[in-house]
Write a protein that holds these residues in place. Structure first.
Motif, PDB file in Angstrom:
ATOM      1  N   HIS A   1     -17.140  14.337 -52.945  1.00 13.20           N
ATOM      2  CA  HIS A   1     -17.423  15.345 -54.149  1.00 13.20           C
ATOM      3  C   HIS A   1     -16.361  15.593 -55.050  1.00 13.20           C
ATOM      4  N   LEU A   2     -15.103  15.642 -54.410  1.00 12.67           N
ATOM      5  CA  LEU A   2     -13.808  15.702 -54.877  1.00 12.67           C
ATOM      6  C   LEU A   2     -13.652  14.740 -56.125  1.00 12.67           C
ATOM      7  N   ASP A   3     -14.004  13.585 -55.918  1.00 15.74           N
ATOM      8  CA  ASP A   3     -13.762  12.451 -56.792  1.00 15.74           C
ATOM      9  C   ASP A   3     -15.065  12.032 -57.777  1.00 15.74           C
TER      10      ASP A   3
ATOM     11  N   LYS B   1     -10.985  18.932 -58.100  1.00 15.12           N
ATOM     12  CA  LYS B   1     -10.064  20.025 -57.599  1.00 15.12           C
ATOM     13  C   LYS B   1      -8.480  19.635 -57.938  1.00 15.12           C
ATOM     14  N   PRO B   2      -8.261  19.448 -58.963  1.00 11.98           N
ATOM     15  CA  PRO B   2      -6.792  19.015 -59.375  1.00 11.98           C
ATOM     16  C   PRO B   2      -5.816  20.155 -59.094  1.00 11.98           C
ATOM     17  N   GLU B   3      -6.150  21.310 -59.094  1.00  9.84           N
ATOM     18  CA  GLU B   3      -5.318  22.522 -58.952  1.00  9.84           C
ATOM     19  C   GLU B   3      -4.834  22.572 -57.433  1.00  9.84           C
ATOM     20  N   ALA B   4      -5.767  21.714 -56.566  1.00 11.49           N
ATOM     21  CA  ALA B   4      -5.522  21.817 -54.925  1.00 11.49           C
ATOM     22  C   ALA B   4      -4.217  20.861 -54.317  1.00 11.49           C
TER      23      ALA B   4
ATOM     24  N   GLY C   1      -5.592  13.632 -54.925  1.00 11.31           N
ATOM     25  CA  GLY C   1      -4.925  12.054 -54.639  1.00 11.31           C
ATOM     26  C   GLY C   1      -4.307  11.945 -56.465  1.00 11.31           C
ATOM     27  N   PRO C   2      -4.501  10.702 -56.722  1.00 12.64           N
ATOM     28  CA  PRO C   2      -4.232  10.217 -58.037  1.00 12.64           C
ATOM     29  C   PRO C   2      -5.490  10.670 -59.098  1.00 12.64           C
ATOM     30  N   PHE C   3      -6.551  11.138 -58.625  1.00 12.15           N
ATOM     31  CA  PHE C   3      -7.492  11.465 -59.743  1.00 12.15           C
ATOM     32  C   PHE C   3      -7.092  13.161 -60.071  1.00 12.15           C
ATOM     33  N   SER C   4      -6.291  13.241 -60.874  1.00 11.07           N
ATOM     34  CA  SER C   4      -5.566  14.584 -61.126  1.00 11.07           C
ATOM     35  C   SER C   4      -5.931  15.055 -62.576  1.00 11.07           C
TER      36      SER C   4
END
Length: 447
Positions: free
Chosen positions: A62-64, A69-72, A78-81
């Motif tokens: 879900h994060l990708d 969740k870039p702030e996490a 990971g690299p998907f910020s």
């Protein structure tokens, strides 16, 4: 039995068994409308006529995808910020989904799916049926329920079966459950991205249409019993089934699977890969009136090197799914077609960087995403929320039964109504455990 050089008797027998099985599937599909049927369950006014289920076997993160969740921090995103804004203000999704970002007004994201189960087989059963494993009965998946209540028993007359899977069976559980094999999906096999989509039992690589017709004519000429008895009524059903099966192979029904009839430019837009062409095939099927189509889209069980896999999978998914939504909309089909995107669970929000995983994500049923569009579902909305790291549901938990009941209601099927079954058991279509105090229940906010 003499065989050609290099061809074993075992190989020939295996082919014959395969051919016999394919014919049996065709005859079952062609003859499904024959014979006495159980009384249909009560229905509701329907907004949707069909469902396209995009099933991401293995479980997408879900994060990708739809809950970044870039702030996490790096150990979670990971690299998907750098998530991107969609065409709906305030909704962001993964940066590798730019085409879907431009279609966000057509779909709603459920960011608070939960069931807490981390096993492939058991989680898939929960998400597909709405029931917990271990009950005294094996319940049918949503596609089988729709097949039972919107298929041949309810007046569907298409030669193409009412429940199709592109291209392999979902596996690991019985989709039809106690409803029985009559309501299992027809798995096409083959690859819609191949030069010729070899649909099992319908399209043969080795036989041209001319040769199929010649074989049919030869079979008829050798059927001396039918000639002598002059079409006895006992043979009538067999004759109807046989001709329907040939119509599937040689007639307009069979041409439905011929993607060469679509413009090359449109095929390119979907993506010249198995998933993209499966999305196009699904559109053709619902356009022809098929009530339920599943795209079994594997490759999401990324315990190892997750991000390398996502750099290949996400752009492929982005192109195929975004084009499907746009194509359905352009043809006026999205209003009556539900598109449901989900896997059996999500993946662990915290990344495992240690060998041998090297940036992998594990199974995670505590909190994950689903996406719905069309058929009465509103677009441009977000339902529920996960916490700051995506590990827990923070707002509005949505259980699989809530989502499935919502889809059934839009299809005109009462989820609280009786489930017809050959055993005569007093069963309800979907378990009811709504708790307004906890914010659970059907997705009224987007229906």
């Amino acid at each position: 039995m003499r065989t050609a050089p290099g061809v074993s008797t075992i190989g020939i027998r295996a082919r014959l068994r395969h051919a016999a099985a394919a014919i049996a599937v065709l005859l079952l599909a062609a003859c499904s409308g024959l014979g006495a049927q159980e009384t249909a369950a009560p229905t509701l006014p329907a907004k949707a006529k069909s469902v396209i289920q995009i099933w991401l076997w293995g479980g997408p993160s879900h994060l990708d995808t739809f809950d970044p969740k870039p702030e996490a921090g790096y150990n979670y995103c990971g690299p998907f910020s750098n998530p991107i804004q969609t065409n709906v203000p305030g909704i962001r999704i993964c940066e590798l989904l730019p085409l879907l970002a431009q279609q966000a007004d057509k779909y709603s994201i459920i960011r608070s799916m939960t069931h807490g189960n981390n096993g492939h087989e058991t989680a898939a059963y929960i998400v597909q049926t709405g029931h917990q494993p271990g009950e005294r009965l094996v319940y049918p998946a949503l596609g089988a329920i729709v097949s039972r209540l919107k298929g041949y028993d309810a007046g569907y007359s298409g030669l193409v079966p009412p429940y199709i899977v592109l291209t392999e069976p979902l596996g690991r559980f019985d989709e039809a459950g106690f409803l029985g094999p009559r309501y299992k999906p027809f798995a096409t096999g083959g690859d819609p991205n191949a030069q010729r989509f070899l649909v099992e039992g319908i399209v043969s690589e080795a036989l041209t249409d001319e040769r199929q017709r010649a074989r049919r004519d030869l079979l008829h000429s050798l059927d001396l019993l039918a000639q002598v008895l002059a079409n006895p009524p006992e043979f009538a059903k067999v004759s109807v089934c046989r001709e329907a099966a040939y119509e599937m192979i040689l007639g307009e029904a069979g041409k439905l699977f011929d993607l060469s009839q679509e413009p090359a430019e449109l095929r390119d837009r979907y993506g010249r890969n198995t998933f993209g062409q499966s999305c196009l095939m699904a559109r053709r099927l619902v356009e022809a009136g098929v009530p339920y189509v599943t795209i079994n889209y594997g490759g999401w069980d990324t315990h190892k090197q997750h991000f390398q896999a996502m750099r290949q999978k996400l752009p492929e998914m982005d192109r195929g799914m975004a084009t499907l939504l746009q194509d359905l909309s352009d043809r006026g089909l999205l209003a009556t077609t539900i598109v449901w995107w989900s896997g059996e669970f999500g993946r662990t929000p915290r990344i495992d960087w240690q060998p041998p995983w090297n940036g992998g994500r594990g199974h995670y049923g505590e909190c994950f995403c689903a996406v719905v569009a069309g058929g009465g579902f509103k677009g441009g909305r977000v339902v529920g929320a996960s916490d700051a790291t995506g590990e827990h549901v923070a707002q509005r938990p949505v259980h699989p039964r809530d989502l499935l009941a919502s889809i059934l209601e839009l299809m005109g099927i009462d989820p609280d109504g009786p489930m017809p079954n050959a055993r005569g058991l007093d069963l309800q279509i979907m378990p009811t455990e709504e708790d307004p105090a906890k914010g659970t229940g059907r997705l009224r906010e987007i229906m």
